[in-house]
Write an enzyme that holds these catalytic residues in place. Structure first.
Site, PDB file in Angstrom:
ATOM      1  N   TYR A 105      14.500  -1.106  -0.745  1.00 44.22           N
ATOM      2  CA  TYR A 105      15.190   0.175  -0.855  1.00 44.22           C
ATOM      3  C   TYR A 105      16.270   0.055  -1.925  1.00 44.22           C
ATOM      4  O   TYR A 105      16.014  -0.469  -2.996  1.00 44.22           O
ATOM      5  CB  TYR A 105      15.726   0.590   0.527  1.00 44.22           C
ATOM      6  CG  TYR A 105      16.059   2.057   0.597  1.00 44.22           C
ATOM      7  CD1 TYR A 105      15.088   3.023   0.311  1.00 44.22           C
ATOM      8  CD2 TYR A 105      17.331   2.498   0.916  1.00 44.22           C
ATOM      9  CE1 TYR A 105      15.373   4.368   0.347  1.00 44.22           C
ATOM     10  CE2 TYR A 105      17.640   3.850   0.963  1.00 44.22           C
ATOM     11  CZ  TYR A 105      16.662   4.779   0.672  1.00 44.22           C
ATOM     12  OH  TYR A 105      16.964   6.107   0.709  1.00 44.22           O
ATOM     13  N   LYS A 142     -10.569   9.862  12.604  1.00 41.65           N
ATOM     14  CA  LYS A 142     -11.112   9.809  11.242  1.00 41.65           C
ATOM     15  C   LYS A 142     -10.326   8.806  10.405  1.00 41.65           C
ATOM     16  O   LYS A 142     -10.898   8.047   9.603  1.00 41.65           O
ATOM     17  CB  LYS A 142     -11.042  11.210  10.617  1.00 41.65           C
ATOM     18  CG  LYS A 142     -11.887  11.407   9.374  1.00 41.65           C
ATOM     19  CD  LYS A 142     -13.365  11.230   9.688  1.00 41.65           C
ATOM     20  CE  LYS A 142     -14.250  11.602   8.532  1.00 41.65           C
ATOM     21  NZ  LYS A 142     -14.567  13.028   8.460  1.00 41.65           N
TER      22      LYS A 142
END
Length: 752
Positions: A41, A96
């Site tokens: 970060y 999925k």
């Protein structure tokens, strides 16, 4: 193939345990130190941000965009359930997403948009474009799905693919190519009838026409009959595009003399008379789910020459979308494609068709329970064919490069294929193979602890998932109460409950046990208590007398206690060559640890025995054994009396002339890390070890439990080896699924 039963309770439990949902997000970079956080970060992240701002293509290098697909729905056409809404579609979209990962190592996340406004949906997806490498649209009702997909394809620069349309079309096309090859017909000549003018049906005809089918040879039907030129009732622009010049007005009219029937409609839509009226060697793809327009049995009753495919896994020639969408996206992502075009879909269809014509690997034949060869009952590859991952994506990628949609063409296609082979988690194929073998064996499995809800759930799953017959040791009233409390009370009639009160064999069991234990201080009363009241002993006696094929126990008591009880019936001890091998599955690797159960402090000869037992287990699991004798020293340094036996054990195997790789002694990092192994070029190991033989049972136990708790490894075992009967001892911390896995191993006689 064996049909399996899935109950509502099992389905809900599967989605609830061990955590709600079907996947989680994990970091791929270290996140432990302050420096790690500074790189991940602020301030380190600013560097790739500036690089991407200067060159957007670098997002494929510095972020996960290049291997990330969104599965997006508004829930307006969920499976065959209709408009359930966005939130209720989430389990399907999660499913999925995990299929993408399982079959093609494509990272995927589900997104459910709570709107039926077409423009709002399009705008929401378009705004998310920078995040993803591709968009998979799912379960959106027609005709909105056509509008949404077309607009997004035009307005986005990444692949947009509505699988309900094109996934079915691609697999259908692959199967049809092979069916026509068998029947000696050409796609440009055949008369095709399609019933079901929804998203999938229209996509099927569009793709077949792109592959050479003639417009007026293709007759589309809906619930009102044939879609012919001039029809106005129930029409829209997508149907009109496929209106044929024909005198046929009903499905029956259209079927007369047809070469091909494609059904994406409803159960029973096709009659035997319709099939009888078709041309020679008719091709019938009855793809309605869950029940086809006509069953293969019904079709073959009137036309033995018919080539039949369905959407069902329990019939030959399953038209299954999972053969297409993972590999289409894999190939598209790997060239940073702007789109998935017709040429890429056609290339996928041809690659699938070609694969079905080749020799079938043993594991695929095993999955079907018979040898498969290209022909009328095998025109489409099966979903678990290991070749799919490295055969289909290269064909898709090449088509994308040839048609100019690739931002980053693949230069070395051979190296690309090799990289694809290493993408899939090998443990998934190992467990799949074990499951298939267990279903083929149909073993009668004894579950010794019928008073435990986890054991009962495992027994029910074993039977309902088609592995064989579950024999539960317990009292009927107790079992009934536990099943009802677990929400599966209807399973009581399915299970066979066995106990000392209802068996006709108790006297035989007691005589056998007395003969075995009379000189070990056991009198007749002791024998009665053991045989009639101790479930571990009773279950072992059942197995010893052939009243079951395998035994699973240990879920309610510590393994040492269970092993002691089994020892009353079998010689389950170190002197008899029995060992316990535990399998650790973690991040796509499987490592066996031995001995985790029997040998307290093995000597060099015992360690060699353990290595041979573990090698036998590895081969039963489909692995080529590579054994490392591990210690805190490597090849004699530092010198320690404690490590001496680990140094001697390889010499014992030298004298036995075993047929697997082994080396030692060495530390665990030398055994498992390829880079560290390079410091020891004389080592006999040709790769990372997959079997670790440790100095003592306590170190084995510590290693396994540390990996389980700290790393989240999946633990299977200890797998009991060296007995002439198949017994597996589950851990007292096992879940129902863990116990089921042990039963499957027992069915396959792993380690026997």
């Amino acid at each position: 193939m064996t049909k399996t039963k899935v109950t509502s309770e099992e389905a809900l439990a599967f989605h609830l345990d061990p955590t709600p949902g079907k996947f989680e997000i994990t970091a791929t970079v270290p996140m432990t130190t302050q420096r790690d956080l500074s790189l991940a970060y602020s301030p380190g992240v600013a560097v790739p941000c500036e690089a991407i701002a200067a060159d957007p293509q670098l997002a494929y290098d510095y972020t996960n965009k290049g291997n990330l697909v969104a599965v997006i729905s508004n829930g307006t056409a969920v499976l065959g359930l209709g408009n359930l809404g966005a939130l209720a579609s989430k389990p399907v979209m999660e499913g999925k997403a995990v299929l993408f990962k399982r079959f093609a190592d494509v990272n995927s996340i589900d997104i459910e948009l709570d709107t039926e406004d077409t423009e709002a949906f399009i705008n929401a997806v378009k705004l998310m474009g920078p995040t993803f490498g591709g968009i998979n649209l799912e379960d959106i009702k027609a005709p909105e799905c056509f509008i949404i997909e077309q607009r997004l394809k035009e307005e986005m620069d990444i692949p947009v693919f509505h699988d309900d349309q094109h996934g079915t079309a691609v697999i259908c096309a692959a199967g049809l190519l092979n069916a026509l090859k068998i029947s000696g017909k050409k796609i440009k000549d055949v008369k095709i009838v399609l019933n079901g003018a929804g998203a999938a049906g229209i996509a099927c005809l569009e793709l077949l026409k792109a592959m050479g089918a003639k417009h007026n040879n293709c007759i589309m039907c809906d619930t009102k009959g044939v879609i012919y030129q001039g029809r106005t009732d129930g029409m829209n622009q997508w149907k009109s595009a496929h209106a044929a010049s024909t005198d046929a007005r009903s499905l029956a009219d259209a079927m007369d003399g047809a070469d091909v029937f494609l059904g994406v409609s409803a159960k029973g839509a096709v009659t035997a008379d319709m099939v009888a009226s078709m041309a020679s060697d008719p091709v019938i793809f009855a793809m309605a789910n869950p029940d086809p327009e006509i069953t293969p049995e019904e079709a073959h009753a009137v036309r033995e020459d018919a080539i039949v495919a369905t959407g069902r896994s329990d019939y030959p020639n399953q038209v299954n979308n999972v053969l297409g969408f993972p590999y289409l996206f894999r190939g598209a992502l790997d060239i940073n494609a702007r789109a998935i075009n017709d040429e890429m879909k056609i290339a996928c269809a041809h690659a699938l068709a070609n694969l079905a014509r080749e020799d079938v690997p043993d594991e695929v034949a095993l999955a079907y329970g018979k040898n498969l060869t290209f022909g009328r009952d095998y025109i489409i590859p099966t979903p678990f064919d290991p070749r799919l991952i490295h055969r289909i994506p290269p064909a898709v990628a090449k088509a994308g490069m040839d048609t100019g949609v690739a931002r980053r063409p693949i230069i070395d296609m051979e190296a690309y294929e090799l990289s694809l082979k290493s993408r899939l988690d090998p443990t998934a194929n190992i467990m799949r193979s074990i499951n298939v073998r267990a279903r083929a064996n149909q073993s009668q499995m004894i579950f010794a602890e019928g008073d435990d809800p986890k054991v009962l759930r495992a027994a029910v799953m074993y039977q309902r998932q088609g592995y064989g017959k579950a024999l539960v040791v317990g009292r009927t009233d107790d079992v009934k109460g536990k099943l009802i409390a677990a929400g599966i009370g209807d399973a009581l009639s399915e299970l066979e409950i066995v106990n000392a009160a209802n068996t006709p064999h108790l006297d035989v069991y007691k005589s056998f046990l007395y003969e075995k234990l009379q000189r070990r201080g056991f009198d007749h009363k002791d024998i009665h208590r053991l045989a009639a009241r101790d479930r571990h002993v009773f279950a072992s006696l059942m197995l010893a007398h052939g009243h079951g094929d395998g035994l699973v126990t240990g879920a309610t008591r510590k393994s040492a206690h269970v092993l002691e009880r089994i020892n009353h019936v079998f010689e389950a001890n170190s002197q008899a060559g029995v060992t316990g091998i535990t399998a650790l599955l973690h991040k796509g690797r499987i490592v066996l640890i031995g001995d985790t159960l029997v040998h307290e402090w093995p000597d060099a000869n015992d360690l060699a025995n353990i290595a041979e037992s573990a090698a036998r287990v590895a081969r039963h699991l489909g692995m080529e054994p590579r054994v490392a004798f591990v210690s805190f020293s490597t090849f004699g340094y530092p010198v320690s009396e404690r490590a001496e036996k680990m140094h001697k054990a390889p010499s014992v195997l030298d004298s036995r002339g075993v047929d697997f790789e082994y080396e030692g002694e060495m530390t665990v990092d030398v055994a498992l890390n390829v880079e560290t192994q390079k410091s020891y070029p004389f080592s006999r190991l040709t790769g990372p070890a997959n079997i670790l033989v440790v100095p003592a049972r306590h170190s084995a136990s510590i290693s396994v439990k540390l990996m389980q708790e700290m790393a989240g490894a999946t633990v299977i075992g200890p797998i009991l080896t060296g007995l002439d009967k198949s017994i597996q001892i589950a851990s007292s911390t096992s879940t129902a699924n863990d116990i089921l896995n042990m039963a499957i191993l027992a069915s396959c006689k792993v380690g026997g």
